[in-house]
Design a protein around this motif. Sequence first.
Motif, PDB file in Angstrom:
ATOM      1  N   ALA A  20       4.173   5.791   1.313  1.00 48.17           N
ATOM      2  CA  ALA A  20       3.492   7.088   1.244  1.00 48.17           C
ATOM      3  C   ALA A  20       2.300   7.070   0.301  1.00 48.17           C
ATOM      4  O   ALA A  20       1.628   8.089   0.125  1.00 48.17           O
ATOM      5  CB  ALA A  20       4.475   8.168   0.805  1.00 48.17           C
ATOM      6  N   SER A  21       2.005   5.937  -0.300  1.00 46.08           N
ATOM      7  CA  SER A  21       0.909   5.853  -1.267  1.00 46.08           C
ATOM      8  C   SER A  21      -0.449   5.817  -0.582  1.00 46.08           C
ATOM      9  O   SER A  21      -0.564   5.509   0.613  1.00 46.08           O
ATOM     10  CB  SER A  21       1.056   4.604  -2.140  1.00 46.08           C
ATOM     11  N   MET A  22      -1.485   6.122  -1.354  1.00 43.36           N
ATOM     12  CA  MET A  22      -2.845   6.106  -0.824  1.00 43.36           C
ATOM     13  C   MET A  22      -3.288   4.693  -0.470  1.00 43.36           C
ATOM     14  O   MET A  22      -4.186   4.503   0.340  1.00 43.36           O
ATOM     15  CB  MET A  22      -3.809   6.714  -1.850  1.00 43.36           C
ATOM     16  N   ASP A  23      -2.663   3.678  -1.072  1.00 42.95           N
ATOM     17  CA  ASP A  23      -3.073   2.296  -0.841  1.00 42.95           C
ATOM     18  C   ASP A  23      -2.347   1.648   0.330  1.00 42.95           C
ATOM     19  O   ASP A  23      -2.694   0.533   0.732  1.00 42.95           O
ATOM     20  CB  ASP A  23      -2.819   1.462  -2.106  1.00 42.95           C
ATOM     21  N   ALA A  24      -1.347   2.312   0.896  1.00 42.46           N
ATOM     22  CA  ALA A  24      -0.560   1.712   1.960  1.00 42.46           C
ATOM     23  C   ALA A  24      -1.405   1.407   3.200  1.00 42.46           C
ATOM     24  O   ALA A  24      -1.276   0.340   3.807  1.00 42.46           O
ATOM     25  CB  ALA A  24       0.606   2.627   2.328  1.00 42.46           C
ATOM     26  N   ARG A  25      -2.277   2.340   3.582  1.00 40.83           N
ATOM     27  CA  ARG A  25      -3.106   2.115   4.768  1.00 40.83           C
ATOM     28  C   ARG A  25      -4.076   0.958   4.548  1.00 40.83           C
ATOM     29  O   ARG A  25      -4.264   0.116   5.436  1.00 40.83           O
ATOM     30  CB  ARG A  25      -3.878   3.388   5.123  1.00 40.83           C
ATOM     31  N   ASP A  26      -4.674   0.897   3.371  1.00 37.43           N
ATOM     32  CA  ASP A  26      -5.569  -0.212   3.065  1.00 37.43           C
ATOM     33  C   ASP A  26      -4.809  -1.525   3.063  1.00 37.43           C
ATOM     34  O   ASP A  26      -5.329  -2.557   3.504  1.00 37.43           O
ATOM     35  CB  ASP A  26      -6.226  -0.014   1.689  1.00 37.43           C
ATOM     36  N   ALA A  27      -3.588  -1.498   2.560  1.00 35.54           N
ATOM     37  CA  ALA A  27      -2.776  -2.713   2.512  1.00 35.54           C
ATOM     38  C   ALA A  27      -2.520  -3.238   3.917  1.00 35.54           C
ATOM     39  O   ALA A  27      -2.561  -4.452   4.159  1.00 35.54           O
ATOM     40  CB  ALA A  27      -1.463  -2.432   1.799  1.00 35.54           C
ATOM     41  N   GLU A  28      -2.267  -2.320   4.847  1.00 35.94           N
ATOM     42  CA  GLU A  28      -2.026  -2.727   6.228  1.00 35.94           C
ATOM     43  C   GLU A  28      -3.262  -3.400   6.821  1.00 35.94           C
ATOM     44  O   GLU A  28      -3.165  -4.422   7.508  1.00 35.94           O
ATOM     45  CB  GLU A  28      -1.628  -1.505   7.066  1.00 35.94           C
TER      46      GLU A  28
END
Length: 227
Positions: free
Chosen positions: A212-220
């Motif tokens: 749910a973090s803001m960085d999760a999408r970037d990590a993907e």
Amino acid sequence: MAKQNIAEPEALGEAMNKTERFFEENGRKMSYIFLGLLALAAVIYGYRALVSQPRAQKAAELIAEAQARFDAQTPDYALALNGDDNGAGFLDVIEQYGSTPSGNLAKHYAGICYLKQGDLEQAAALLAAFKPVKGLPGAIVNAQNYGLQGDVAVERDDYKSALSFYEQAVKAADNNLTAPMYLRKAGLAAQAAGENERAAAYYQRIMDEYPASMDARDAEKLLGGIR
């Protein structure tokens, strides 16, 4: 081959700037928490060593003056660091009251000031001199300190040390906001060092533990770029 180079200096620099913006935008709120923590620490310090209580209280007053310059709408990092006739700087607090809780925190902020001015050597020395603070509010500044030491290491192209510092930052404050931020920076530093498998592990951890973090999408996206 092109995919393996996705996270070189530009992306890593962007991650560092993103972290700076987070702490700048939330700086005042964090400062109030830290100053409250210092006030409490000064009382505790006084009970443990009554002779030192006036020193602890004076140190807390002086760091508040330096903090005001640091947290100004347009920060003057040189003034916050060195002070002037109108108020103390972080270096004054360190020199006069370095052994107090405020003196310890001043080392952290002095390191930031040096980093903002591009003096990596002094920044590294002051940040390393800071001793981790106990308690929940302290956990955030502890994480920031380790993260900033990681940033200094990145600037020096010392990615091995940077990864160690970023990992310590995650451990210091394992929460949904700062932990994935430092894991992302660790991943980018690992890629810059050519350790793509290690980078992938950092990105995967963000997705698994902080979805749910803001960085999760970037990590993907970053993970997809090295597979």
